[in-house]
Design a protein around this motif. Structure first.
Motif, short mmCIF file in Angstrom:
data_model
loop_
_atom_site.label_atom_id
_atom_site.label_comp_id
_atom_site.label_asym_id
_atom_site.label_seq_id
_atom_site.Cartn_x
_atom_site.Cartn_y
_atom_site.Cartn_z
N ARG A 57 0.83 -1.21 0.00
CA ARG A 57 0.00 0.00 0.00
C ARG A 57 0.87 1.27 0.00
N TYR A 58 2.09 1.16 0.52
CA TYR A 58 2.97 2.34 0.48
C TYR A 58 3.15 2.82 -0.96
N ASP A 59 3.12 1.88 -1.88
CA ASP A 59 3.25 2.23 -3.30
C ASP A 59 1.87 2.52 -3.92
N SER A 60 0.94 1.59 -3.71
CA SER A 60 -0.33 1.68 -4.44
C SER A 60 -1.16 2.91 -4.07
N ARG A 61 -0.99 3.43 -2.84
CA ARG A 61 -1.82 4.56 -2.44
C ARG A 61 -1.35 5.89 -3.02
N LEU A 62 -0.16 5.88 -3.65
CA LEU A 62 0.39 7.14 -4.14
C LEU A 62 -0.49 7.79 -5.20
N ASP A 63 -1.13 6.96 -6.02
CA ASP A 63 -1.99 7.54 -7.07
C ASP A 63 -3.14 8.32 -6.44
N GLU A 64 -3.68 7.74 -5.36
CA GLU A 64 -4.79 8.41 -4.68
C GLU A 64 -4.29 9.67 -3.96
N TYR A 65 -3.13 9.57 -3.34
CA TYR A 65 -2.62 10.68 -2.54
C TYR A 65 -2.06 11.83 -3.40
N TYR A 66 -1.38 11.47 -4.49
CA TYR A 66 -0.62 12.49 -5.21
C TYR A 66 -1.09 12.72 -6.64
N GLY A 67 -2.12 11.99 -7.04
CA GLY A 67 -2.74 12.24 -8.34
C GLY A 67 -1.74 12.28 -9.47
N GLN A 68 -1.74 13.39 -10.22
CA GLN A 68 -0.90 13.49 -11.41
C GLN A 68 0.60 13.49 -11.09
N HIS A 69 0.94 13.74 -9.83
CA HIS A 69 2.35 13.75 -9.45
C HIS A 69 2.85 12.39 -8.96
N ALA A 70 1.97 11.38 -9.01
CA ALA A 70 2.32 10.08 -8.40
C ALA A 70 3.61 9.50 -8.99
N GLU A 71 3.75 9.58 -10.30
CA GLU A 71 4.95 8.98 -10.92
C GLU A 71 6.20 9.74 -10.51
N LEU A 72 6.10 11.07 -10.44
CA LEU A 72 7.24 11.86 -9.97
C LEU A 72 7.60 11.48 -8.54
N VAL A 73 6.57 11.31 -7.72
CA VAL A 73 6.80 10.92 -6.32
C VAL A 73 7.52 9.56 -6.27
N ARG A 74 7.09 8.63 -7.11
CA ARG A 74 7.75 7.30 -7.12
C ARG A 74 9.23 7.45 -7.49
#
Lengths: 466, 390
Positions: free
Chosen positions: B301-318
C-alpha cells in the motif's frame, strides 16, 4: 476387529464432543499455544490481543476455535472473566454492525432492543458485562465485514477501542481488504495466524487418530509402515494437507483402499461433489468458463490461450482471472528461467476442484495416471530408505514403445533427466498432454513445467515441500 | 510477573490489539509531554505518526494518569463518516466520562441532535440554564462537561478525528473545516477544555487550510529508540517463549529488521512463535522477508496509495522515492532535481519542495537540514522491496 462407525463431522466440528476434537488435533499445537496465551492475557489484564485465523476452507479454523475455547474454559480466570458471544458461522443474520452487538447482548442474557433510556447498545453492553470481557467470535469475518460495510467496520473498531472490554477472535478463508488494506479501519488490528496445510507426517498422524477411534487395526498398521507413509505422501501431494479433506477421505478408508489409493481418491471426489458444485455455482458465468477451461488443461495456461479457448476478449479473460485470484481460486506464476518470462501461467489453486470437473465430465484418465504416478513415485522414494515395501516392483529398464503405465512414465522421466532421448510412449488421448508436459518439463522446458498440474511437479523437482 | 536476570519483563505478543499501559515501551517522554500539556494553559495537542505506530495506545495510556491528577476525561472515537454517529459517540463518551448520574442532572430532557451541513446542532438543552435554542453541539457538550467537572480541566481524547474530517472533506472541504472549527471554538471559549487529537490519516489530506488546528501542539509519534526497541524485542522473546540460540543477537536482529517500529516488532515475534523451532538471527531475517513477500502487512500500500494521494504527481513521487531510497546519503533538492529519473518530469522547484513536504507528512521521508532520507530504514527497505530495487 471390525472397524466401528465414525462420528466425525468434517463440516461442523462444533457439533462434535470438544474433547474428541482436542484429542484429534494434529499440527496446530503452536497456534493453540499462542492462542491460549492471548485468551488468558485478555482474561487477566487490560490487553486485548485480537486474533484472526486465516486458512482456506477445510483448514481447520473452526476446529482450532473450538479447541482453543475448550482449553481456555478450563482455566478459572478465563471462566470467571470472559463471556463468549459467537456469531453463527453462516452469519446470514448479520447485516448491520448493530446485529453484532445484539449477538453480544443475547450472549449476556439481555434482550436486544431494551437499551437504557437515552443510552446506546454499547452502554447497555458495558452494563451487562459488569467489568467482564466480551470474547466476540466471528467466523467468516470477510463475509461479516462485507455485510456491515466500511461504516459498520468503523463502528466496530470504535466500540472495541473505546470500551476496551471486547476481544475479537475471528477467522477468514483468506486475507481481504477489510483487514489487509492500510486505508481500512481494521488494517493491522488483529494478529494474523496463518493455518498452513498439514505435511505428510501430520496427515498420517491425523488418519491414524481417526483409524484408532474406529478401531481399524489393519489401517493403523498400514499407516505405521513405510508403505503407508508413502501412500500418505502421495495422497497429501494430490489433495493437499487440509484436515477436512483428510477427514472426508477417512470415511470408509480401509487398508486396501489406501494401498490402492485410487478408490480412496474417488470416494473423496464423490464426497466433495456438493461442496465443489456450490463453489462453482457461486461464480459468475465468465468465471465458471475460465475455471472449466483451466481444469481441462490439467495444469497452467496463459491468458492468451484461455481467451482463445473460451472465446473471450483477452482483457475480459485477464479481469476474470484477477477476480478468481482475489477469491483464492486461481494462482499465477511466471517462469523463473528460460521460456518467455513475460508470460504468466494461471492454474486452479485447488487440485481437487480441477479433478472434480474432470471427474464429473468422465475424464478419468488424467486423474488415474496422476494418482498412479504419485503412488509409484513415493513408493520408490520410500524404497530408497526402506526395504519394507511389498508393492510396485521396479519396472523394466527400457520404456520405449510401452503403454503409459505410471512405472513406464517415471522410467522415461528418469531417462530424460539423465540426458537420454525421450522415449516413445503410447498414451491415452486424455493423458497425452500430461505426459508430454512432464517429459518436456523434465528436459528443462520451464514453460512446459508450469503447464503441468502442480501436484505432479514433485516428479521433476524431486523434492516435496510436504 | 517473572523477571529474568537482566530485568527484562516478558511482554505478550500483541500485534494490533490493545496494549496495557504497563507494556507500552518507549513512550514515557510523550506521555509526560501530554500530561504536562493537559496541566498547562494550553488547548492541547495533535498526535502525528504513521499508521500502527501507537497513537491510540498512547491516548489510552494517558487516560488513567489524567484522571488521577483530577482532570475530567472524555474519550471519543470519531471513526465514522457520519456526524450524527459522532454526536452519539460524544454524548455516550460524556455520559461515561462525566458519570451517568451527573450527566442526567446536566441534561434536562433528552437532547435531540440535528445534523446540518458541516455542523451538528443540539435541539433542547444540554446544560441547565442554557438556552434551549439550537446550539453548537460540541460547545454545548463542553459547557455541560465543564459544569459537571466543577472547575476541573476537561480533557477530550478524540481518536481517529481525521477519519471523520476526511469523510466530510470528501463531500465538501468546507464541511471538514467547519467541523474542526466547532472543536476549536470550544477550546477557545472554554479555557478548561483541552483536546488531544489523533488520527491514522494525515490531517493535510482533509484540510488545505490548517488554521483550525494551529492552536494545538504537534507531537510526533515515531519509531522507538534503539535501546527501547531492544527492550521491547527482548520482552517479546520472553513473552512469546521463543526458543532462541542467542537471545541478544535475535533481539538485535528483530530491531534491525523492523527499525524499532513496535507493530512490526510484535508482528515478527508472532511469526516466529507460530513457526516454532530454534531461532537465530537468520530465522528472523527470513520471517521478515517472507512477510514482505506475502504482503502480510499490506506494505504494498505504500506504493499503491500514491496515485490516490498524489494524483498526477504520483509517478514523480515514485521516482523521488526510488532515488532517495537507493541513495547512500540523503540527497539535497538540487541533487534530486539532477537525477535522471526525477529530471525527466521537468517539475519546478516549488512543486518538488511541496511534494517533499507532503511525503514527510505522510511518513515516507524525514528531513535532515537540506537533505531528505527515508523516514526509517524499514520504510526504505519496504520501498525498495515493493519497487524491486534491491
Amino acid at each position: 476387529m471390525t472397524p466401528q462407525a465414525r462420528a466425525v463431522r468434517p463440516f461442523t466440528p462444533a457439533l462434535e464432543p470438544v474433547e474428541e476434537l482436542d484429542e484429534r488435533t494434529v499440527g496446530r499445537e503452536l497456534v493453540l499455544k499462542s492462542l491460549h496465551s492471548k485468551l488468558m492475557r485478555a482474561a487477566t489484564s487490560p490487553a486485548r490481543p485480537h486474533v484472526l485465523l486465516v486458512g482456506p476452507r477445510g483448514s481447520g479454523k473452526s476446529h482450532v476455535i473450538e479447541v482453543a475455547l475448550h482449553r481456555a474454559s478450563t482455566e478459572a480466570h478465563f471462566a470467571s472473566r470472559m463471556v463468549i458471544a459467537r456469531v453463527p458461522a453462516d452469519g446470514v443474520a448479520v447485516t448491520r454492525y448493530t446485529d453484532l452487538q445484539d449477538v453480544a447482548i443475547r450472549a449476556l442474557g439481555g434482550q436486544p432492543g431494551t437499551q437504557l433510556a437515552g443510552g446506546t447498545r454499547q452502554e447497555r453492553l458495558a452494563q451487562l458485562l459488569s467489568r467482564r470481557v466480551l470474547l466476540l467470535v466471528i467466523e467468516n469475518l470477510d463475509r461479516v465485514f462485507a455485510a456491515i460495510g466500511t461504516e459498520g467496520q468503523r463502528a466496530l473498531r470504535a466500540w472495541v477501542e473505546t470500551s476496551g472490554d471486547v476481544l475479537l477472535l475471528a477467522s477468514t478463508p483468506q486475507l481481504f481488504p477489510g483487514v489487509a488494506d492500510r486505508a481500512q479501519p481494521w488494517f493491522g488490528g488483529m494478529a494474523t495466524f496463518l493455518l498452513s496445510e498439514l505435511n505428510a507426517a501430520q496427515s498420517r498422524d491425523l488418519l491414524v487418530q481417526i483409524a484408532r477411534s474406529t478401531e481399524d487395526v489393519g489401517l493403523v498398521e498400514l499407516l505405521g509402515s513405510p508403505t503407508g507413509f508413502a501412500r500418505t505422501q502421495a495422497l497429501t501431494q494430490l489433495i493437499g494437507g487440509q484436515p477436512r479433506n483428510l477427514i472426508i477421505i477417512s470415511d470408509g478408508l480401509s487398508r486396501e483402499s489406501l494401498d490402492e489409493l485410487q478408490p480412496a481418491v474417488n470416494r473423496l471426489l464423490e464426497g466433495l461433489v456438493p461442496y465443489h458444485e456450490q463453489v462453482l455455482w457461486s461464480l459468475s458465468p465468465n468465471e465458471r468458463r475460465i475455471i472449466a477451461a483451466l481444469s481441462s488443461t490439467g495444469g497452467g495456461a496463459t491468458v492468451a490461450w484461455l481467451a482463445a479457448d473460451v472465446e473471450m476478449e483477452p482483457r475480459t479473460a485477464a479481469t476474470t482471472l484477477g477476480r478468481l485470484a482475489d477469491q483464492g481460486l486461481v494462482a499465477a506464476e511466471k517462469p523463473q528461467h528460460g521460456a518467455d518470462r513475460r508470460n504468466t501461467y494461471y492454474h486452479v489453486r485447488d487440485p481437487l476442484l480441477r479433478h472434480h470437473l474432470q471427474y464429473r465430465q468422465g475424464l478419468l484418465a488424467p486423474l488415474e495416471l496422476t494418482v498412479g504416478l504419485l503412488r509409484v513415485f513415493f513408493d520408490r522414494a520410500q524404497r530408497g530408505s526402506s526395504q519394507d515395501l511389498q508393492s510396485s516392483p521396479p519396472s523394466a529398464a527400457d520404456p520405449r514403445g510401452k503403454a503409459a503405465t505410471p512405472e513406464v512414465v517415471l522410467d522415461a522421466l528418469t531417462q530424460v533427466q539423465a540426458g537420454t532421448a525421450p522415449p516413445s510412449i503410447e498414451v491415452d488421448g486424455a493423458a497425452e498432454a500430461l505426459v508430454s508436459h512432464l517429459l518436456a518439463g523434465a528436459a528443462g522446458d520451464e514453460a512446459q513445467r508450469l503447464m503441468l498440474p502442480t501436484e505432479l511437479r514433485v516428479l521433476i523437482d524431486g523434492a516435496s515441500n510436504r | 510477573m517473572f523477571t529474568n536476570p537482566d530485568g527484562v519483563r516478558p511482554i505478550e505478543v500483541n500485534a494490533g490489539g490493545i496494549v496495557p499501559a504497563a507494556e507500552l515501551i518507549g513512550r514515557q517522554d510523550l506521555e509526560a509531554a501530554l500530561l504536562a500539556c493537559a496541566a498547562a494553559p494550553s488547548h492541547g495537542a495533535v498526535l502525528l505518526g504513521d499508521r500502527r505506530i501507537g497513537k491510540t495506545s498512547l491516548l489510552r495510556t494517558i487516560e488513567e494518569p489524567l484522571r488521577q491528577v483530577g482532570h475530567l476525561v472524555v474519550r471519543v472515537s470519531a471513526e465514522t463518516a457520519s456526524l450524527d454517529k459522532f454526536a452519539a459517540e460524544l454524548l455516550a463518551g460524556l455520559r461515561t466520562g462525566v458519570g451517568r448520574s451527573s450527566w442526567a442532572l446536566e441534561l434536562s430532557g433528552e437532547a435531540g441532535i440535528s445534523v446540518g451541513i458541516g455542523r451538528v446542532t443540539l435541539r433542547g438543552t444540554a446544560s441547565r440554564g442554557e438556552s434551549s435554542e439550537a446550539q453548537d453541539l460540541f460547545l454545548a457538550c463542553a459547557l455541560a462537561a465543564r459544569r459537571a467537572g466543577g472547575g476541573r480541566r476537561v480533557v477530550f481524547l478524540l481518536d481517529e478525528i481525521t477519519v471523520l474530517a476526511s469523510e466530510l472533506a470528501r463531500s465538501s472541504p468546507a464541511d471538514a473545516r467547519e467541523f474542526l472549527r466547532t472543536l476549536r471554538k470550544a477550546r477557545q471559549e472554554l479555557p478548561e477544555v483541552v483536546m488531544f487529537l489523533a488520527g491514522s490519516i494525515g490531517l493535510h489530506h482533509a484540510l488545505a487550510d490548517r488554521t483550525v488546528v494551529n492552536d494545538l501542539t504537534e507531537m510526533h509519534v515515531d519509531v522507538l529508540s534503539a535501546p527501547d526497541a531492544l527492550t521491547l524485542a527482548r520482552g517479546l522473546i520472553l513473552g512469546a517463549d521463543l526458543d532462541v540460540d542467542d537471545e541478544l543477537a535475535v533481539a538485535h536482529q528483530m530491531v534491525a529488521q523492523t527499525s524499532g517500529f513496535p507493530y512490526y516488532l510484535h508482528g515478527v515475534a508472532q511469526l516466529l512463535a507460530l513457526r516454532g523451532g530454534r531461532i537465530g538471527p537468520a530465522e528472523v531475517r527470513l520471517a521478515f522477508q517472507e512477510a514482505l513477500d506475502a504482503d502480510l502487512w499490506s506494505t504494498s500500500r505504500y506504493d499503491s496509495r500514491l496515485d490516490e494521494y498524489y494524483g498526477q504527481h504520483a509517478e514523480l513521487v515514485r521516482d523521488l522515492l526510488d532515488t532517495i531510497a537507493c541513495a547512500d546519503v540523503g540527497p539535497t533538492l538540487a541533487q534530486l532535481a539532477q537525477s535522471p529519473a526525477v529530471a525527466q518530469h521537468e517539475a519546478s522547484r516549488t512543486d518538488m519542495l511541496d511534494l517533499l513536504r507532503r511525503l514527510e507528512a505522510d511518513h515516507y521521508l524525514r528531513r535532515s537540514g537540506s537533505t531528505s532520507t527515508m523516514a526509517s530504514e524499514l520504510i526504505g527497505r519496504i520501498w525498495r522491496h515493493q519497487r524491486r530495487l534491491q
